[in-house]
Design an enzyme around this catalytic site. Structure first.
Site, short mmCIF file in Angstrom:
data_model
loop_
_atom_site.label_atom_id
_atom_site.label_comp_id
_atom_site.label_asym_id
_atom_site.label_seq_id
_atom_site.Cartn_x
_atom_site.Cartn_y
_atom_site.Cartn_z
CB THR A 61 -0.78 0.03 1.22
OG1 THR A 61 -1.82 1.06 1.00
CG2 THR A 61 -0.22 0.10 2.43
CE LYS A 65 -1.71 0.54 -3.56
NZ LYS A 65 -2.95 0.60 -4.17
CG ASN A 87 -2.42 -4.70 -5.58
OD1 ASN A 87 -2.03 -5.08 -6.73
ND2 ASN A 87 -3.60 -4.46 -4.84
CG ASP A 103 -4.69 -1.51 -6.52
OD1 ASP A 103 -5.54 -2.01 -5.39
OD2 ASP A 103 -3.83 -0.83 -6.20
CE1 TYR A 212 -11.69 0.34 4.73
CE2 TYR A 212 -9.82 1.11 3.36
CZ TYR A 212 -10.42 0.43 4.31
OH TYR A 212 -9.47 -0.03 5.45
#
Length: 257
Positions: A61, A65, A87, A103, A212
């Protein structure tokens, strides 16, 4: 014990650890664990691999990356090599490593399903991609594969990107899909959001946030208040996590969308 984990800095919270821990319980997957490996420098990665010979795979993360690529033995041609960001790392029995990008898969699948439910398709939109980091590389590649025209918006101007202050009413009205790939608005900094001209957002816009947590970011709220459709990054994270698991546990080295 088969060990998996996440590398990045800082790791103040982790979707991945919670997701995989719950997955192991829910699906009765035994002798597996998932840990957080916070590292201030990727120079610590070789030592991490030596210290944990039971490591089978890692997620990567922010902010590593792209930087992690030079520490890996191999890259998957279909994902990480083409995208220029990693990732997911698969650790083979001999200790060698190979980078993948899930991703791409998570973003493409989740936005396609969202658009399909709305009776739309990405190719019918022009998009603004906010940010130009590792996550943005996967988003850009997915948009290209979906035949979706896009512009990059970044804090640093380049030959292929705009500054936030370059966003005119004309650009906003002609680019109805806006994708936030930056971490702005992530808990606990919930009062932050990309500095785009929100008054020019309309009910014809669709705002997709890779963040999120919280479920509704300030970016999404500002768009929703203007009548736009909004979507957060949870489904993308779930999909990329499952693709990571498939890669770690497949005997084949092939990767496909």
């Amino acid at each position: 014990m088969n060990l998996y984990g996440l590398i990045g800095y800082p790791l103040t919270h982790s979707f991945s650890k919670r997701y995989f821990t719950e997955k192991f319980v829910r699906e009765k997957i035994h002798n597996c664990g998932y840990d957080l490996f916070e590292m201030q420098s990727l120079e610590d990665l070789p030592q991490l691999l030596k210290k944990h010979p039971d490591l089978k795979g890692l997620n990567v993360t922010i902010p590593y990356k792209q930087e992690v690529i030079k520490y890996l033995d191999d890259l998957d041609d279909a994902s990480a090599e083409r995208i220029g960001a990693v990732n997911t790392i698969k650790v083979f029995a001999d200790g060698s490593t190979k980078g993948f990008n899930t991703d791409y898969y998570g973003f493409r699948q989740s936005i396609s399903e969202w658009m399909d439910r709305r009776g739309e398709a990405c190719c019918n939109f022009k998009a603004l991609v906010l940010g130009n980091g590792g996550a943005a590389q996967a988003v850009k590649t997915a948009l290209e594969d979906m035949k979706t025209e896009y512009k990059i918006v970044s804090r640093q101007k380049s030959s292929d990107s705009l500054l936030y202050e370059d966003l005119t009413q004309e650009i906003m009205e002609s680019h109805l899909l806006i994708i936030n790939t930056t971490p702005l608005g992530t808990h606990p900094n919930v009062d932050a959001c990309p500095e785009i001209p929100y008054p020019w957002i309309t009910k014809g816009h669709c705002l997709y946030d890779l963040v999120y947590n919280p479920t509704t970011t300030l970016f999404m709220k500002k768009g929703f208040d203007q009548g736009a459709a909004v979507h957060n990054g949870l489904k993308m994270l779930e999909m990329q996590a499952e693709k990571s698991w498939d890669i770690w546990n497949s005997e084949e080295e092939m990767w496909s969308v």
